[in-house]
Design a protein around this motif. Structure first.
Motif, short mmCIF file in Angstrom:
data_model
loop_
_atom_site.label_atom_id
_atom_site.label_comp_id
_atom_site.label_asym_id
_atom_site.label_seq_id
_atom_site.Cartn_x
_atom_site.Cartn_y
_atom_site.Cartn_z
N THR A 128 -25.05 -1.30 -52.36
CA THR A 128 -26.21 -2.16 -52.59
C THR A 128 -26.59 -2.92 -51.34
O THR A 128 -25.74 -3.51 -50.67
CB THR A 128 -25.91 -3.17 -53.72
OG1 THR A 128 -25.59 -2.46 -54.92
CG2 THR A 128 -27.11 -4.06 -53.98
N VAL A 139 -34.22 5.21 -49.03
CA VAL A 139 -33.20 5.08 -50.08
C VAL A 139 -32.91 6.46 -50.63
O VAL A 139 -33.83 7.19 -51.05
CB VAL A 139 -33.67 4.14 -51.21
CG1 VAL A 139 -32.53 3.90 -52.20
CG2 VAL A 139 -34.17 2.82 -50.64
N THR A 152 -27.11 7.44 -54.14
CA THR A 152 -26.77 6.38 -55.10
C THR A 152 -27.04 4.99 -54.54
O THR A 152 -26.55 4.00 -55.08
CB THR A 152 -25.29 6.48 -55.51
OG1 THR A 152 -24.46 6.34 -54.35
CG2 THR A 152 -25.00 7.81 -56.18
N THR A 208 -28.78 1.42 -53.70
CA THR A 208 -29.61 0.46 -54.44
C THR A 208 -30.10 -0.61 -53.48
O THR A 208 -29.34 -1.13 -52.67
CB THR A 208 -28.82 -0.20 -55.58
OG1 THR A 208 -28.46 0.79 -56.54
CG2 THR A 208 -29.65 -1.28 -56.27
N GLN A 230 -31.99 -4.31 -53.66
CA GLN A 230 -32.49 -5.44 -54.44
C GLN A 230 -33.29 -6.35 -53.51
O GLN A 230 -32.77 -6.82 -52.50
CB GLN A 230 -31.34 -6.21 -55.08
CG GLN A 230 -30.52 -5.42 -56.08
CD GLN A 230 -29.44 -6.28 -56.73
OE1 GLN A 230 -29.52 -7.50 -56.75
NE2 GLN A 230 -28.42 -5.62 -57.26
N GLY A 256 -31.52 7.08 -55.57
CA GLY A 256 -31.19 5.67 -55.57
C GLY A 256 -32.14 4.84 -56.41
O GLY A 256 -32.91 5.35 -57.23
N ARG A 257 -32.09 3.51 -56.17
CA ARG A 257 -32.84 2.57 -57.02
C ARG A 257 -33.43 1.45 -56.17
O ARG A 257 -32.78 0.92 -55.26
CB ARG A 257 -31.90 1.98 -58.07
CG ARG A 257 -32.59 1.06 -59.10
CD ARG A 257 -31.57 0.44 -60.03
NE ARG A 257 -30.80 1.42 -60.76
CZ ARG A 257 -31.14 1.90 -61.97
NH1 ARG A 257 -32.23 1.44 -62.57
NH2 ARG A 257 -30.37 2.80 -62.57
N MET A 271 -35.16 -2.35 -56.69
CA MET A 271 -35.23 -3.39 -57.71
C MET A 271 -35.95 -4.63 -57.18
O MET A 271 -35.32 -5.56 -56.68
CB MET A 271 -33.83 -3.76 -58.20
CG MET A 271 -33.03 -2.60 -58.75
SD MET A 271 -31.35 -3.07 -59.26
CE MET A 271 -31.72 -4.06 -60.73
N THR A 319 -31.58 -8.34 -59.99
CA THR A 319 -31.12 -8.18 -61.36
C THR A 319 -31.73 -9.21 -62.31
O THR A 319 -31.48 -9.15 -63.51
CB THR A 319 -29.58 -8.29 -61.43
OG1 THR A 319 -29.18 -9.55 -60.89
CG2 THR A 319 -28.93 -7.17 -60.63
N SER A 378 -35.15 9.23 -57.74
CA SER A 378 -35.37 7.81 -57.45
C SER A 378 -35.79 7.05 -58.70
O SER A 378 -36.47 7.57 -59.58
CB SER A 378 -36.44 7.65 -56.37
OG SER A 378 -37.69 8.15 -56.80
N THR A 400 -36.98 -0.09 -60.70
CA THR A 400 -36.79 -0.97 -61.85
C THR A 400 -37.62 -2.24 -61.65
O THR A 400 -37.43 -2.95 -60.67
CB THR A 400 -35.31 -1.35 -62.03
OG1 THR A 400 -34.54 -0.16 -62.22
CG2 THR A 400 -35.12 -2.26 -63.23
#
Length: 277
Positions: free
Chosen positions: A121, A137, A140, A142, A144, A159-160, A162, A166, A185, A188
């Motif tokens: 992350t 990205v 896996t 992430t 943020q 990946g992610r 955000m 969170t 991808s 969120t």
């Protein structure tokens, strides 16, 4: 580093910036006690190869700047406790974030090389306003983004991403020159009572400044338990300047929905997505 003394260490080497091939914080093993929680301050330094933390303690850099010396990316490997970069990343090499741990970048990088996140992350956006280089990205990884931040080109093949991290209620707006989503991808984005939501603003003026693909995941926790009419609301999740979008999302999913928003199923008809319970 595999000891626990002189935890507040100062780099006092005068200009020109000294460049290290590798800086590693090691775990306990054999006769080594393992690296303590270091804070590295002082004048600028560079890392041309690997910056790694496999220890059980957070390692913090507050030097004036940290140069990614290039010509290839500096690998930031975090397999233990986090690395915190409260410093300005400079240079043309960029960084490659690997390992399942957490890297925090707390000041705006001026480096022109890419920030590549393939595992673990990256947390940014607190004290960061701009990224000069691209963000990639994959796999896996992430990312943020905890505050309003202006990125250059952002490319995701896995990946992610955000916006807002969170948190389901601290909605933020992040800006990108272009955003390309593909493969596995996931983006969120938090949604609350209208019109509150996370937002990505695309500032590029070219055709395909936003290339849809991958999965859009809506975090509905911000709606609370009230049966709020989300289906009669308009949310500006992606905003455009003069650019245009191409492609389509592979899927839309939702999480943390309560009541009538629990277990929604999203289906596509052309470019229109609809949801049913």
């Amino acid at each position: 580093f595999n000891l626990a003394n002189r935890l507040s260490s100062t780099n006092d080497v005068a200009a020109p910036t000294v460049t290290y091939r590798s800086i590693q914080f090691l775990p306990a093993g054999g006769s080594a006690v393992g690296a303590g929680a270091y804070t590295i301050s002082g004048t600028s330094l560079g890392v041309s190869g690997t910056l790694a933390n496999s220890s059980t303690n957070t390692q913090t850099f507050t030097v004036t700047s940290l140069n990614t010396a290039g010509p290839t990316a500096t690998t930031v490997s975090v397999t233990g406790a986090p690395i915190v970069l409260n410093t300005i990343l400079t240079g043309s090499g960029g960084i490659a974030k690997t390992g399942g741990g957490q890297l925090s970048i707390l000041r705006s990088p001026t480096m022109t090389g890419a920030t590549a996140v393939s595992a673990g992350t990256l947390i940014t956006g607190t004290g960061v306003t701009t990224y000069a280089g691209p963000l990639n990205v994959t796999s896996t990884g992430t990312v943020q983004v905890l505050g309003p931040t202006d990125f250059a080109a952002v490319s995701m093949t896995g990946g992610r991403l955000m916006p807002g991290g969170t948190s389901s209620t601290a909605f933020i707006t992040m800006s990108v020159d272009s955003l390309a989503l593909s493969g596995s991808s996931i983006v969120t984005m938090g949604v609350g009572q209208k019109p509150a939501s996370d937002t990505i603003t695309i500032t590029g003026t070219n055709v395909g400044a936003l290339a849809y693909g991958g999965t859009l995941q809506l975090d509905l926790a911000g709606l609370g338990t009230t049966q709020y009419p989300i289906f009669d609301a308009t949310y500006s999740l992606f905003q455009f300047g003069a650019g245009t979008a191409t492609g389509n999302l592979a899927s839309i999913t939702s999480i943390n929905g309560a009541g009538q928003y629990a277990g929604l199923t999203w289906t596509r008809n052309g470019s229109l997505w609809t949801s049913t319970e």
